[in-house]
Design a protein around this motif. Structure first.
Motif, PDB file in Angstrom:
ATOM      1  N   MET A 133      36.549 110.173 -54.320  1.00  0.00           N
ATOM      2  CA  MET A 133      35.382 110.614 -55.119  1.00  0.00           C
ATOM      3  C   MET A 133      35.304 111.977 -54.536  1.00  0.00           C
ATOM      4  O   MET A 133      34.225 112.705 -54.790  1.00  0.00           O
ATOM      5  CB  MET A 133      34.293 109.893 -54.693  1.00  0.00           C
ATOM      6  N   GLN A 134      36.440 112.715 -53.897  1.00  0.00           N
ATOM      7  CA  GLN A 134      36.067 114.027 -53.220  1.00  0.00           C
ATOM      8  C   GLN A 134      35.814 115.102 -54.187  1.00  0.00           C
ATOM      9  O   GLN A 134      36.535 115.142 -55.228  1.00  0.00           O
ATOM     10  CB  GLN A 134      37.278 114.342 -52.487  1.00  0.00           C
ATOM     11  N   GLY A 135      34.823 115.955 -54.064  1.00  0.00           N
ATOM     12  CA  GLY A 135      34.669 116.864 -54.994  1.00  0.00           C
ATOM     13  C   GLY A 135      33.228 116.612 -55.705  1.00  0.00           C
ATOM     14  O   GLY A 135      32.636 117.374 -56.406  1.00  0.00           O
ATOM     15  N   VAL A 136      32.978 115.229 -55.634  1.00  0.00           N
ATOM     16  CA  VAL A 136      31.837 114.811 -56.483  1.00  0.00           C
ATOM     17  C   VAL A 136      30.822 114.429 -55.152  1.00  0.00           C
ATOM     18  O   VAL A 136      31.001 113.551 -54.731  1.00  0.00           O
ATOM     19  CB  VAL A 136      32.213 113.431 -57.331  1.00  0.00           C
ATOM     20  N   PRO A 137      29.765 115.433 -55.318  1.00  0.00           N
ATOM     21  CA  PRO A 137      28.964 115.085 -54.000  1.00  0.00           C
ATOM     22  C   PRO A 137      27.650 113.957 -54.243  1.00  0.00           C
ATOM     23  O   PRO A 137      27.573 113.411 -55.371  1.00  0.00           O
ATOM     24  CB  PRO A 137      28.002 116.431 -54.425  1.00  0.00           C
ATOM     25  N   PRO A 138      27.433 113.345 -53.395  1.00  0.00           N
ATOM     26  CA  PRO A 138      26.220 112.439 -53.496  1.00  0.00           C
ATOM     27  C   PRO A 138      24.934 112.972 -53.481  1.00  0.00           C
ATOM     28  O   PRO A 138      24.975 114.051 -53.149  1.00  0.00           O
ATOM     29  CB  PRO A 138      26.479 111.830 -51.911  1.00  0.00           C
ATOM     30  N   LYS A 161      44.255 105.757 -61.470  1.00  0.00           N
ATOM     31  CA  LYS A 161      43.770 107.164 -61.931  1.00  0.00           C
ATOM     32  C   LYS A 161      42.067 106.971 -62.076  1.00  0.00           C
ATOM     33  O   LYS A 161      41.650 107.834 -62.350  1.00  0.00           O
ATOM     34  CB  LYS A 161      44.132 107.696 -63.156  1.00  0.00           C
ATOM     35  N   SER A 162      41.666 105.632 -61.769  1.00  0.00           N
ATOM     36  CA  SER A 162      40.239 105.646 -61.686  1.00  0.00           C
ATOM     37  C   SER A 162      39.624 105.402 -60.743  1.00  0.00           C
ATOM     38  O   SER A 162      40.256 104.498 -59.482  1.00  0.00           O
ATOM     39  CB  SER A 162      39.857 104.146 -62.656  1.00  0.00           C
ATOM     40  N   SER A 163      38.270 105.882 -60.199  1.00  0.00           N
ATOM     41  CA  SER A 163      37.700 105.248 -59.012  1.00  0.00           C
ATOM     42  C   SER A 163      36.258 105.277 -59.211  1.00  0.00           C
ATOM     43  O   SER A 163      35.643 106.026 -60.227  1.00  0.00           O
ATOM     44  CB  SER A 163      37.893 106.534 -57.970  1.00  0.00           C
ATOM     45  N   VAL A 164      35.387 104.804 -58.300  1.00  0.00           N
ATOM     46  CA  VAL A 164      34.003 104.434 -58.556  1.00  0.00           C
ATOM     47  C   VAL A 164      33.203 104.317 -57.377  1.00  0.00           C
ATOM     48  O   VAL A 164      33.971 103.947 -56.239  1.00  0.00           O
ATOM     49  CB  VAL A 164      33.806 103.258 -59.475  1.00  0.00           C
TER      50      VAL A 164
END
Length: 182
Positions: A66-71, A102-105
């Protein structure tokens, strides 16, 4: 051996072969078999959920994906919800459209309102070069769902608050290699 009189032997019904089964009997057998099958499938599903939740999850791998998507600012990592989303929701629904690799959560808990969380992500994702994908207005719904796109990458943020709960659940899906409706 008991004694039978000739009159008793003569009154015995003749042997005619196996008795015919009624359609209701076959329906009962089929219904019972269906019930056993459905019960077995439900039991297997519940067992797999228990195993999915009990098995440890590599938090560093999840955060890397999830790098690049901030909490969100007050977000706290929710391992149980991340396990449920990663091991149950993605494989059974979303991965029908997107390849698993290619999917992560990731899932968080927050004490903010869902629409406020979604607005925060609108600003942060645009700062990172994502565009907001036009979607339905979810401000008045219990689930705020926003889509963001940058190249062939799509991020979906869902924020919701269950009734009678003080915290919101924030689930972020990331899809690399997304083509969608060009």
């Amino acid at each position: 051996m008991s004694y039978r009189s000739p009159a008793t032997l003569a009154a015995a019904p003749p042997v005619t072969g196996p008795r015919k089964r009624s359609p209701g009997w076959y329906a009962g057998i089929a219904g019972t078999a269906l019930l056993v099958l459905v019960g077995s499938l439900v039991a297997l599903y519940l067992l797999s959920m228990g195993v999915a939740i009990a098995t440890p999850l590599d938090k560093s791998a999840v955060l890397t994906a999830m790098q690049g998507v901030p909490p969100f600012d007050d977000a706290v990592y929710d391992e149980i919800q991340t396990k449920i989303q990663t091991r149950i929701v993605l494989p059974t629904t979303i991965r029908l459209s997107y390849p698993a690799e290619k999917s992560s959560v990731i899932a968080y808990k927050s004490f903010s309102q869902p629409y406020f969380i979604a607005a925060w992500y609108d600003a942060k994702m645009q700062e990172r070069g994502y565009s907001i994908v036009p979607d339905f207005d979810s401000e008045n719904l219990p689930v705020a769902t926003h889509h963001y796109r940058r190249g062939d990458e799509m991020v979906l943020v869902q924020a919701q608050r269950a009734p009678n709960k003080e915290d919101s659940s924030v689930v972020i899906y990331r899809f690399n290699g997304y083509r969608g409706n060009e």
